[in-house]
Write a protein that holds these residues in place. Structure first.
Motif, mmCIF file in Angstrom:
data_model
loop_
_atom_site.group_PDB
_atom_site.id
_atom_site.type_symbol
_atom_site.label_atom_id
_atom_site.label_comp_id
_atom_site.label_asym_id
_atom_site.label_seq_id
_atom_site.Cartn_x
_atom_site.Cartn_y
_atom_site.Cartn_z
ATOM 1 N N ILE A 26 8.873 18.471 21.142
ATOM 2 C CA ILE A 26 10.155 17.853 20.808
ATOM 3 C C ILE A 26 10.316 17.242 19.396
ATOM 4 O O ILE A 26 10.941 17.635 18.573
ATOM 5 C CB ILE A 26 10.908 17.061 21.842
ATOM 6 C CG1 ILE A 26 11.115 18.193 22.937
ATOM 7 C CG2 ILE A 26 12.064 16.658 21.461
ATOM 8 C CD1 ILE A 26 11.482 17.153 24.276
ATOM 9 N N ASP A 27 9.254 16.467 19.342
ATOM 10 C CA ASP A 27 8.959 15.763 17.989
ATOM 11 C C ASP A 27 8.742 16.863 16.724
ATOM 12 O O ASP A 27 9.253 16.704 15.725
ATOM 13 C CB ASP A 27 7.746 14.900 18.078
ATOM 14 C CG ASP A 27 7.869 13.310 18.706
ATOM 15 O OD1 ASP A 27 9.439 13.253 19.002
ATOM 16 O OD2 ASP A 27 7.250 12.844 19.262
ATOM 17 N N ASP A 28 7.993 17.682 16.956
ATOM 18 C CA ASP A 28 7.454 18.777 15.983
ATOM 19 C C ASP A 28 8.755 19.737 15.744
ATOM 20 O O ASP A 28 9.072 20.187 14.448
ATOM 21 C CB ASP A 28 6.289 19.706 16.180
ATOM 22 C CG ASP A 28 5.100 18.415 16.263
ATOM 23 O OD1 ASP A 28 5.248 17.502 15.909
ATOM 24 O OD2 ASP A 28 4.179 18.791 16.933
ATOM 25 N N GLY A 30 11.998 20.003 17.283
ATOM 26 C CA GLY A 30 13.238 19.461 17.332
ATOM 27 C C GLY A 30 13.992 19.871 18.929
ATOM 28 O O GLY A 30 13.214 20.661 19.514
ATOM 29 N N ALA A 31 15.040 19.323 19.369
ATOM 30 C CA ALA A 31 15.621 19.775 20.500
ATOM 31 C C ALA A 31 15.864 21.333 20.599
ATOM 32 O O ALA A 31 15.522 21.812 21.691
ATOM 33 C CB ALA A 31 16.913 19.009 20.666
ATOM 34 N N GLU A 32 16.120 21.762 19.638
ATOM 35 C CA GLU A 32 16.621 23.206 19.667
ATOM 36 C C GLU A 32 15.283 24.164 19.663
ATOM 37 O O GLU A 32 15.363 25.358 20.228
ATOM 38 C CB GLU A 32 17.365 23.891 18.442
ATOM 39 C CG GLU A 32 16.588 23.656 17.227
ATOM 40 C CD GLU A 32 16.591 22.180 16.494
ATOM 41 O OE1 GLU A 32 16.087 22.005 15.582
ATOM 42 O OE2 GLU A 32 17.010 21.197 17.149
ATOM 43 N N HIS A 100 10.587 8.858 18.643
ATOM 44 C CA HIS A 100 10.982 10.136 19.023
ATOM 45 C C HIS A 100 12.583 10.580 18.730
ATOM 46 O O HIS A 100 13.190 11.085 19.815
ATOM 47 C CB HIS A 100 10.658 10.365 20.455
ATOM 48 C CG HIS A 100 9.143 9.904 20.682
ATOM 49 N ND1 HIS A 100 8.203 10.739 20.445
ATOM 50 C CD2 HIS A 100 8.780 8.705 21.283
ATOM 51 C CE1 HIS A 100 7.071 9.835 20.703
ATOM 52 N NE2 HIS A 100 7.286 8.766 21.169
ATOM 53 N N PRO A 101 13.079 10.575 17.709
ATOM 54 C CA PRO A 101 14.502 10.742 17.350
ATOM 55 C C PRO A 101 15.028 12.164 17.736
ATOM 56 O O PRO A 101 15.877 12.172 18.524
ATOM 57 C CB PRO A 101 14.579 10.552 15.850
ATOM 58 C CG PRO A 101 13.330 10.753 15.309
ATOM 59 C CD PRO A 101 12.193 10.243 16.330
ATOM 60 N N PRO A 102 14.225 13.128 17.886
ATOM 61 C CA PRO A 102 14.725 14.418 18.190
ATOM 62 C C PRO A 102 15.011 14.492 19.849
ATOM 63 O O PRO A 102 16.028 15.285 20.452
ATOM 64 C CB PRO A 102 13.709 15.461 18.048
ATOM 65 C CG PRO A 102 12.884 14.857 17.000
ATOM 66 C CD PRO A 102 12.979 13.434 17.167
ATOM 67 N N SER A 105 19.212 13.448 21.458
ATOM 68 C CA SER A 105 20.160 14.459 21.844
ATOM 69 C C SER A 105 19.996 14.927 23.121
ATOM 70 O O SER A 105 20.746 15.361 23.799
ATOM 71 C CB SER A 105 20.249 15.318 20.855
ATOM 72 O OG SER A 105 19.009 16.123 20.535
ATOM 73 N N LEU A 155 18.642 6.266 15.244
ATOM 74 C CA LEU A 155 18.862 7.400 14.450
ATOM 75 C C LEU A 155 18.988 6.796 13.079
ATOM 76 O O LEU A 155 18.465 7.354 12.132
ATOM 77 C CB LEU A 155 20.049 8.088 14.662
ATOM 78 C CG LEU A 155 20.032 9.256 16.204
ATOM 79 C CD1 LEU A 155 21.306 9.860 16.528
ATOM 80 C CD2 LEU A 155 18.920 10.118 16.016
#
Length: 218
Positions: A26-28, A30-32, A100-102, A105, A155
């Motif tokens: 997820i960190d690398d 992103g959520a998507e 871990h900002p991603p 969401s 964020l």
């Protein structure tokens, strides 16, 4: 026949190991970019192997939530007044999610079911608020109000430093441009990032408002 000694041919899986790999993914990406297939590829296993240790994607995300919340200390609610504890908790909470900002969401809208360690952290928070005099029906609204501010601040902490730079349009918004420069100058003088200034102002205002609200309740 003697058993071979050394590293296993395949990585040793567990719920915790899968969750840590998921958080790194997820960190690398992103959520998507998070999926069971992508996670299995990262671990070097087939997707079906994951289901020997977790029930599915939601279970993995619950474990990810636990890992992130492990960094959030709530023990101060047992020994400090509720408002002082809330301030310290907010700082630790922001730092944990800013790392871990991603994940914000993904986790902010997912039910907390299955994240026992996170639930225990919340248990300490609500216990401190109850002992501080908050009515039972107000405890969760108070916690969520502060939590929502924290996540936005996390964020902000990782946002581009020039997010409010008006660039060539500065002459058309002179008051806005001047206040951004003043904010940046204050941050430079204090030796702290601009996001810290916003966080401290907002947190102080929220906690003071909560103190007044509780006092008005008698």
């Amino acid at each position: 026949m003697r058993r071979r000694v050394g590293r296993p041919a395949k990585p040793v899986l567990s719920r915790e190991a899968i969750a840590r790999a998921a958080l790194a993914l997820i960190d690398d990406a992103g959520a998507e970019g998070f999926s069971m297939a992508a996670l299995a590829e990262r671990l070097g296993v087939r997707p079906s192997s994951l289901y020997n240790h977790v029930s599915g994607k939601d279970d993995i995300l619950a474990a990810v939530r636990e890992i992130v919340s492990d960094a959030i200390d709530a023990s101060m609610f047992a020994v400090l007044p509720w408002d002082e504890a809330l301030v310290r908790w907010a700082h630790g909470y922001r730092d944990a999610f800013a790392a871990h900002p991603p994940a914000i969401s993904l986790l902010a809208t997912l039910p907390i079911t299955g994240a026992l360690r996170t639930l225990r952290m919340y248990e300490e928070v609500v216990g401190g608020l109850r002992r501080g005099g908050w009515p039972e029906a107000m405890v969760i609204p108070v916690m969520v109000a502060v939590e929502s501010f924290i996540l936005g601040s996390a964020l902000d902490l990782v946002a581009p430093p020039d997010m409010f730079d008006a660039g060539p349009l500065a002459a058309q918004v002179p008051v806005f441009a001047a206040t951004v420069r003043a904010r940046d100058d204050a941050a430079t003088t204090s030796g702290r990032p601009p996001a810290d200034l916003s966080f401290e102002v907002g947190l102080a205002a929220i906690v003071e408002g909560l103190r007044r609200t509780l006092a008005a309740m008698g």
